[in-house]
Scaffold this active site. Structure first.
Site, PDB file in Angstrom:
ATOM      1  N   SER A   7       0.778  -1.173   0.067  1.00 19.15           N
ATOM      2  CA  SER A   7      -0.065  -0.016   0.068  1.00 19.15           C
ATOM      3  C   SER A   7       0.762   1.312  -0.169  1.00 19.15           C
ATOM      4  CB  SER A   7      -0.904   0.192   1.224  1.00 19.15           C
ATOM      5  OG  SER A   7      -1.359   1.284   1.483  1.00 19.15           O
ATOM      6  N   HIS A  32      -1.522  -1.540  -4.253  1.00 11.70           N
ATOM      7  CA  HIS A  32      -2.648  -0.958  -3.485  1.00 11.70           C
ATOM      8  C   HIS A  32      -2.675   0.305  -3.170  1.00 11.70           C
ATOM      9  CE1 HIS A  32      -6.038  -1.935  -0.909  1.00 11.70           C
ATOM     10  NE2 HIS A  32      -5.637  -1.043  -0.148  1.00 11.70           N
ATOM     11  N   ASP A  34      -4.773   3.764  -1.653  1.00  8.73           N
ATOM     12  CA  ASP A  34      -5.823   4.003  -0.891  1.00  8.73           C
ATOM     13  C   ASP A  34      -6.506   5.129  -1.004  1.00  8.73           C
ATOM     14  OD1 ASP A  34      -6.159   1.690   0.852  1.00  8.73           O
ATOM     15  OD2 ASP A  34      -3.711   2.214   1.535  1.00  8.73           O
ATOM     16  N   MET A 136     -11.420  -5.728   5.850  1.00 14.69           N
ATOM     17  CA  MET A 136     -10.578  -4.953   6.408  1.00 14.69           C
ATOM     18  C   MET A 136     -10.327  -5.578   7.618  1.00 14.69           C
ATOM     19  SD  MET A 136      -9.904  -2.310   4.450  1.00 14.69           S
ATOM     20  CE  MET A 136      -9.110  -1.441   5.899  1.00 14.69           C
ATOM     21  N   PHE A 142      -6.464   4.887   8.221  1.00 14.97           N
ATOM     22  CA  PHE A 142      -4.998   5.209   8.516  1.00 14.97           C
ATOM     23  C   PHE A 142      -4.032   3.728   8.196  1.00 14.97           C
ATOM     24  CE2 PHE A 142      -7.729   7.849  10.848  1.00 14.97           C
ATOM     25  CZ  PHE A 142      -7.077   9.092  10.639  1.00 14.97           C
ATOM     26  N   GLY A 144      -0.485   1.510   9.526  1.00 15.40           N
ATOM     27  CA  GLY A 144      -0.077   1.474  10.734  1.00 15.40           C
ATOM     28  C   GLY A 144      -0.711   0.975  11.984  1.00 15.40           C
ATOM     29  N   ASP A 174      -6.649  -6.483   4.297  1.00 16.21           N
ATOM     30  CA  ASP A 174      -6.018  -5.081   4.292  1.00 16.21           C
ATOM     31  C   ASP A 174      -5.997  -4.536   5.847  1.00 16.21           C
ATOM     32  OD1 ASP A 174      -5.169  -2.655   3.900  1.00 16.21           O
ATOM     33  OD2 ASP A 174      -6.834  -2.010   2.637  1.00 16.21           O
ATOM     34  N   GLY A 175      -4.711  -4.279   6.335  1.00 14.84           N
ATOM     35  CA  GLY A 175      -4.663  -3.699   7.647  1.00 14.84           C
ATOM     36  C   GLY A 175      -3.997  -4.528   8.739  1.00 14.84           C
TER      37      GLY A 175
HETATM   38  C1  DX5 Z   1      -6.126   1.557   5.808  1.00 13.94           C
HETATM   39  C2  DX5 Z   1      -5.736   1.266   4.376  1.00 13.94           C
HETATM   40  C3  DX5 Z   1      -4.752   0.297   4.264  1.00 13.94           C
HETATM   41  C4  DX5 Z   1      -3.469   0.669   4.890  1.00 13.94           C
HETATM   42  C5  DX5 Z   1      -2.831  -0.625   5.276  1.00 13.94           C
HETATM   43  O1  DX5 Z   1      -7.355   2.384   5.878  1.00 13.94           O
HETATM   44  O2  DX5 Z   1      -6.874   0.580   3.704  1.00 13.94           O
HETATM   45  O3  DX5 Z   1      -4.427  -0.393   3.037  1.00 13.94           O
HETATM   46  O4  DX5 Z   1      -2.445   1.539   3.921  1.00 13.94           O
HETATM   47  O5  DX5 Z   1      -1.636   0.040   6.025  1.00 13.94           O
HETATM   48  P1  DX5 Z   1      -0.971  -1.161   7.129  1.00 13.94           P
HETATM   49  O6  DX5 Z   1      -0.727  -2.440   6.378  1.00 13.94           O
HETATM   50  O7  DX5 Z   1       0.357  -0.336   7.744  1.00 13.94           O
HETATM   51  O8  DX5 Z   1      -1.884  -1.496   8.137  1.00 13.94           O
HETATM   52 ZN    ZN Z   2      -6.540  -0.273   1.446  1.00 10.04          ZN
END
Ligand code: DX5
Ligand code: ZN
Length: 220
Positions: A7, A32, A34, A136, A142, A144, A174-175
């Site tokens: 991402s 990816h 966002d 999700m 966000f 992290g 994702d996440g």
């Molecule tokens: C969160 C996003 C993710 C995010 C994942 O709202 O949809 O794609 O960038 O980041 P990490 O892998 O750091 O959780």
């Molecule tokens: Zn995402």
């Protein structure tokens, strides 16, 4: 087949070209992106012009995760901008079937994204019209954040729903994915693995992708 989808939310936006080259070198399968509108989620990120530029330089398919209200207004435009995959949130779209069909007709792969607290039943009837489901494993908005463990059962349940219907829908997660939990999500049935901070939060993003592939390969 397992694919790592870095991402770019966690990348350095001043050198996106280099950041993309690095993850391609490491073996990333998907990029990816966002897209956030400051309304569906409390953050604003990337829009159509940036996707258009990224599509010119990325060698791997672009996956746009739309965290926006009324995604039907923009979904097809993201395909036209160069995204190969576009997901819309089930919580944000009251005419999901129509939007998924429009994405497919425009030549994209259509995905449904679902928040941690939204039950899978809310996308059951739309399953045959989606190419992939994005589970999700954090509340969107966000990078992290910490992986929410209940996402594992959700992936397993979805895997069962898909095979029961003889569908070939892919599961993306994702996440909060990192080298420590990636084998668990693969074991549960996820195939497209988004990782932001576990890739771009490291000194060597190419190596970080390769490490994730290795950690994920325990189950393939
Ligand atoms: C969160 C996003 C993710 C995010 C994942 O709202 O949809 O794609 O960038 O980041 P990490 O892998 O750091 O959780
Ligand atoms: Zn995402």
């Amino acid at each position: 087949m397992i694919e790592i989808a870095p991402s770019i939310l966690s990348a350095d936006f001043s050198k996106l070209g280099e950041e993309i080259r690095a993850v391609e070198k490491g073996g990333a399968g998907v990029l990816h992106v966002d897209v956030m509108d400051g309304k569906f989620v409390p953050n604003i990120t990337i829009g159509l012009p940036v996707v258009k530029s990224l599509a010119k330089i990325a060698k791997i398919p672009i996956d746009c995760h739309l965290m926006i209200e009324e995604p039907s207004r923009y979904a097809v435009q993201f395909v036209e901008a160069g995204a190969s995959m576009v997901s819309v949130h089930v919580e944000a779209d009251v005419h999901l079937h129509r939007t998924l069909t429009a994405i497919r007709e425009a030549g994209g792969k259509a995905g449904i994204a679902i928040n941690p607290a939204t039950p899978l039943i809310s996308l059951e009837e739309a399953l045959p019209f989606a190419d992939f489901i994005l589970i999700m494993s954090v509340n969107p908005g966000f990078g992290g954040q910490k992986f929410i463990q209940t996402a594992l059962d959700k992936v397993k349940k979805l895997k069962w729903m898909i095979s029961e219907r003889n569908l070939s829908t892919k599961i993306e997660i994702d996440g909060g994915i990192d080298v420590d939990n990636i084998s668990q999500v693969v074991e549960a049935g996820a195939e497209i693995l988004v990782a932001g901070s576990a890739v771009y939060g490291k000194n060597d993003p190419a190596k970080a992708v390769a490490d994730l592939i290795e950690a994920a390969s325990v189950w393939v």
